[in-house]
Enzyme design. Structure first.
Site, PDB file in Angstrom:
ATOM      1  N   SER A 716       0.805  -1.230   0.000  1.00  0.00           N
ATOM      2  CA  SER A 716       0.000   0.000   0.000  1.00  0.00           C
ATOM      3  C   SER A 716       0.831   1.269   0.000  1.00  0.00           C
ATOM      4  CB  SER A 716      -0.933   0.011   1.223  1.00  0.00           C
ATOM      5  OG  SER A 716      -0.176  -0.010   2.416  1.00  0.00           O
ATOM      6  N   LYS A 759      -6.413   3.237   8.974  1.00  0.00           N
ATOM      7  CA  LYS A 759      -5.583   4.282   8.374  1.00  0.00           C
ATOM      8  C   LYS A 759      -6.201   5.659   8.562  1.00  0.00           C
ATOM      9  CE  LYS A 759      -3.510   1.097   5.051  1.00  0.00           C
ATOM     10  NZ  LYS A 759      -3.394   0.653   3.663  1.00  0.00           N
TER      11      LYS A 759
END
Length: 809
Positions: A716, A759
């Site tokens: 990511s 996140k």
């Protein structure tokens, strides 16, 4: 029979005693009157050493000696007309290296009777005659030969004190006889031969029957004055009486206890027989059979299980109660009949009650609570919630176990929890075969037995930490347990009958999904607990953690005050993890130190504020982090097992001598691949994004991810790394707080990533309110609670062009 020549006949042995004053001469060397040698008492004696205790003139006792060592000595004694040998006490001295110095000066002359030889030993009866004193050694090696004298034993038999001592000795011996069973009737007759008028033999006899040590008895043997000897023997005799009396008391107590137990045993046996004859009692087998049948009266046992139980009961009724098979069969029936066949508890399918319980026990987790309520609502239409398997996934300390307990309370079901972390043996799940010693059913059968119903809530904690060894694979054993299509007929190896687990609500917990086998994961419904933001931690601490700590330590709330500002500082400076376990530890630390202050300083109250917080917790572990800025510096978002985290990526030009690319920061293989893809994409599209197309041709670029001691891996960070390289090539720093995540392909497409909730929480924790996410994760973001999306600006990117547009304009 005259007094000068007394002869006593006992058991065929002749004991000769010559002790007349007319026969006595004075031995100047010895200083005592001595009996001259005669036919009865020879002047020369062969010596035999004895080790245990000295021999006394008043004794008649069998002796056993080593044949090989002393056969020559005994043979020579047999050739003498008097058949007498001298016995001398040598203590612990070894037989092989005896010297004249090892022998005492005084010993006892004994007459040898009934000599017998057997194998390596010689046995004879020794009849004590007189004390002797060694005058001269004629042979210092075996057979030992010495010249001896027979000292006189001074005594005044008519003295009152002497007679008193003699009477005390006689009474002591008579007192000892009934106490110690070792002294029989023969000894009583033997005692009758002594009188106070003969204190010498009486004293020697009294010393001989005591269990005193050898040196003490040798001292008595060497005491010639009878009064002195009596004064030494009387304490030994009294001590013997005390020891014998103590032993007798102990024996009486033991015998009394044994007799009482025997009496109870016989009475119980008689009572059993009488009750059996009257038909009002049964033996152990009948009692066991009746007990097992009584357990099944209120249960609905499946037909096949009932057949197995009946067969085992028939077997039990014919086995002997003492046989091993009886114990094995009884243990098996104990388990079979203890299980709650057909017993269930009623579910409370009330959504209002469920919400009340969840809100009471947990702050935050709104999406998790809603998911559980949906699950219960579905069960309301079905009629039950059995057969479902929930998997609570999240970082440590977010409350997975307590959520499972709250689900059980909301449903009104019994709750049973056991941890499968580190479990390596499949028998822990499916049980052992009955052929093994100490065989037991598996944990699931034990759980059902303990809760007493067929539909409890069973929590399998730490399912992602299942072990695997040569003994088996417990994860594979769980496939049958957690499959609603199979656990209707779950087969435990020990029970060997089918058990219905379809009504059980299984709740599993895990920190990560990576280590859970795909086949097992496919059978479970996942509910994610992503962690808490600061506001949620504040509520949890105020409503749950702080009151629980004060109540546990019994500290009144009025005496310990923690301000909201101090609590917020604890959360931000000391406990930033996703869960609240570290927060609870820090609060506990405050309580402990406050308790010391309350006791030592006699303070009425303690107030913990931001100003004095460091007195309790020390310097903050976490400082307020500033978002790194500059050319080639970009903030990324990452997911870890402990929750979400921000991740800065730095790109720098080292020199312009040659093209090159270097990576640091303890990156995993996947992250290295993402960096290479980012470098290749940026290298090929510099002109498209307004940078010098030849920048990387002569630039050695170094890409670094700080916190190099922490392993980092995952795809990511591709978008973040590409942005850092472009920022470096364009010489344009990012001028605002901005974070991003997304996997990048070689053609520039942005692929979805996981952990969106974690996140976003990490971005908010770092006070970053502008985020770039993959377009494919739009739905994941929209499902987040409103309080997480508040004030957050999100840009969705399907291609890297969308990212560059947001970052560089």
């Amino acid at each position: 029979m005259s007094e000068d020549d007394q002869r006593y006949e006992q058991d065929g042995l002749e004991w000769v005693q010559a002790d007349t004053d007319d026969e006595l001469d004075l031995d100047e060397g010895a200083g005592h009157a001595v009996v001259p040698a005669s036919d009865t008492l020879p002047e020369r004696l062969y010596l035999l050493p004895i080790h245990n205790r000295p021999f006394f003139p008043a004794q008649v006792q069998p002796l056993v000696i080593n044949r090989e060592r002393w056969e020559d000595t005994i043979g020579r004694v047999g050739n003498t007309p008097h058949h007498m040998v001298g016995l001398a006490f040598v203590g612990e001295a070894g037989v092989e290296d005896l010297s004249p110095g090892d022998f005492p000066e005084m010993g006892t002359a004994v007459k040898v009777h009934k000599l017998q030889g057997e194998d390596s030993q010689l046995q004879f009866i020794a009849q004590g005659m007189r004390r002797f004193r060694i005058q001269r050694w004629l042979s210092k090696a075996p057979p030992y030969l010495v010249e001896v004298s027979y000292p006189r034993e001074p005594v005044d038999a008519e003295d009152e004190e002497t007679r008193a001592y003699a009477m005390a000795l006689i009474n002591g011996i008579k007192e000892l006889l009934p106490i110690n069973p070792l002294y029989g009737e023969e000894l009583k007759h033997y005692l009758n031969r002594f009188s106070p008028h003969e204190p010498g033999p009486l004293t020697d006899f009294a010393a001989a029957i005591t269990s005193a040590k050898g040196p003490e008895l040798q001292d008595v043997l060497e005491s010639l004055p009878v009064m002195e000897r009596m004064q030494k023997v009387l304490p030994l005799l009294r001590k013997e009486i005390d020891v014998a009396r103590l032993q007798s008391e102990i024996s009486e107590q033991v015998n009394a206890q044994m007799q009482e137990r025997q009496r109870e045993f016989f009475l119980r046996e008689q009572l059993k027989i009488i009750q059996r004859e009257l038909g009002i009692s049964k033996d152990d087998r009948e009692n066991d059979v009746d007990t097992f049948r009584a357990r099944l009266e209120d249960k609905t046992v499946p037909e096949r299980v009932q057949e197995r139980i009946d067969d085992e009961l028939d077997k039990l009724s014919v086995l002997e109660t003492g046989s091993p098979e009886y114990g094995t069969t009884r243990h098996y029936l104990d388990w079979l009949t203890s299980l709650p066949w057909g017993l269930t508890s009623d579910d409370q399918l009330d959504l209002g009650h469920a919400r009340e319980v969840l809100d009471r026990d947990h702050d935050g987790l709104a999406d998790v609570k809603e998911r559980i309520v949906e699950f219960l609502a579905e069960g309301t239409f079905k009629g039950d919630v059995g057969g479902s398997i929930l998997l609570l996934v999240g970082p440590p300390g977010v409350g997975k176990t307590s959520v499972g307990r709250s689900i059980a309370e909301a449903l009104g079901r019994e709750f049973y929890r056991f941890s499968v972390g580190g479990m390596r043996d499949e028998a822990e799940i499916k049980g052992h075969r009955r052929t093994y010693v100490g065989a037991m059913p598996g944990k699931l059968v034990q759980a059902v037995k303990e809760v007493g119903v067929e539909n409890p809530v069973i929590m399998l904690d730490e399912i992602d930490k299942l072990g695997q060894s040569f003994q088996g694979d417990p994860a594979s054993a769980l496939l049958e347990v957690l499959d609603p299509e199979q656990n209707v007929d779950f087969l435990d190896h020990y029970l060997d009958v089918r058990l219905d687990l379809s009504k059980v609500l299984f709740v599993c917990t895990a920190n990560t999904l990576d280590s859970i086998p795909a086949a097992l994961l496919d059978r479970m419904e996942q509910i994610r607990l992503s962690g808490y933001i600061a506001q949620e931690k504040m509520a949890i601490a105020k409503h749950h953690l702080w009151p629980k700590l004060l109540e546990r330590d019994r500290i009144p709330k009025k005496r310990l005050n923690l301000t909201d500002a101090a609590l917020r500082q604890v959360i931000e400076g000391y406990a930033r993890e996703a869960g609240v376990r570290q927060l609870e530890k820090q609060l506990h630390r405050i309580v402990r130190k406050s308790a010391v202050k309350l006791l030592e300083n006699d303070q009425q109250t303690v107030k913990v504020s931001v100003k004095n917080l460091e007195e309790f917790l020390g310097a903050p572990t976490f400082r307020k982090e500033k978002v790194m800025k500059g050319e080639g510096v970009v903030t990324g978002l990452a997911w870890t097992a402990m929750g979400g985290a921000t991740l800065s990526v730095e790109a720098g030009k080292v020199h312009a001598l040659d093209r090159g690319f270097k990576l640091t920061g303890q990156l995993g293989d996947v992250m290295k691949e993402s960096a290479n893809i980012a470098y290749s994409y940026a290298l090929g599209h510099l002109g498209e994004y307004g940078a010098d197309p030849d920048f990387f041709d002569s630039a050695f670029v170094h890409l670094h991810v700080p916190e190099g001691a922490t392993p980092k891996d995952g795809p990511s960070a591709g978008v973040t790394m590409t942005t850092a390289l472009l920022s470096l090539a364009k010489h344009r720093p990012i001028d605002r707080p901005l974070a991003m995540t997304g996997e990048l392909t070689l053609t520039g497409h942005v692929l979805p990533v996981g952990g969106i909730r974690e996140k976003v929480i990490a971005a908010r924790r770092s006070e970053i309110f502008e985020v770039i996410l993959p377009e494919a994760n739009r739905r994941d973001y929209e499902e987040l609670p409103d309080y997480l999306k508040e004030d957050v600006t999100v840009h969705f990117a399907g291609h890297y062009r969308d990212v560059a547009k947001v970052v560089f304009g």
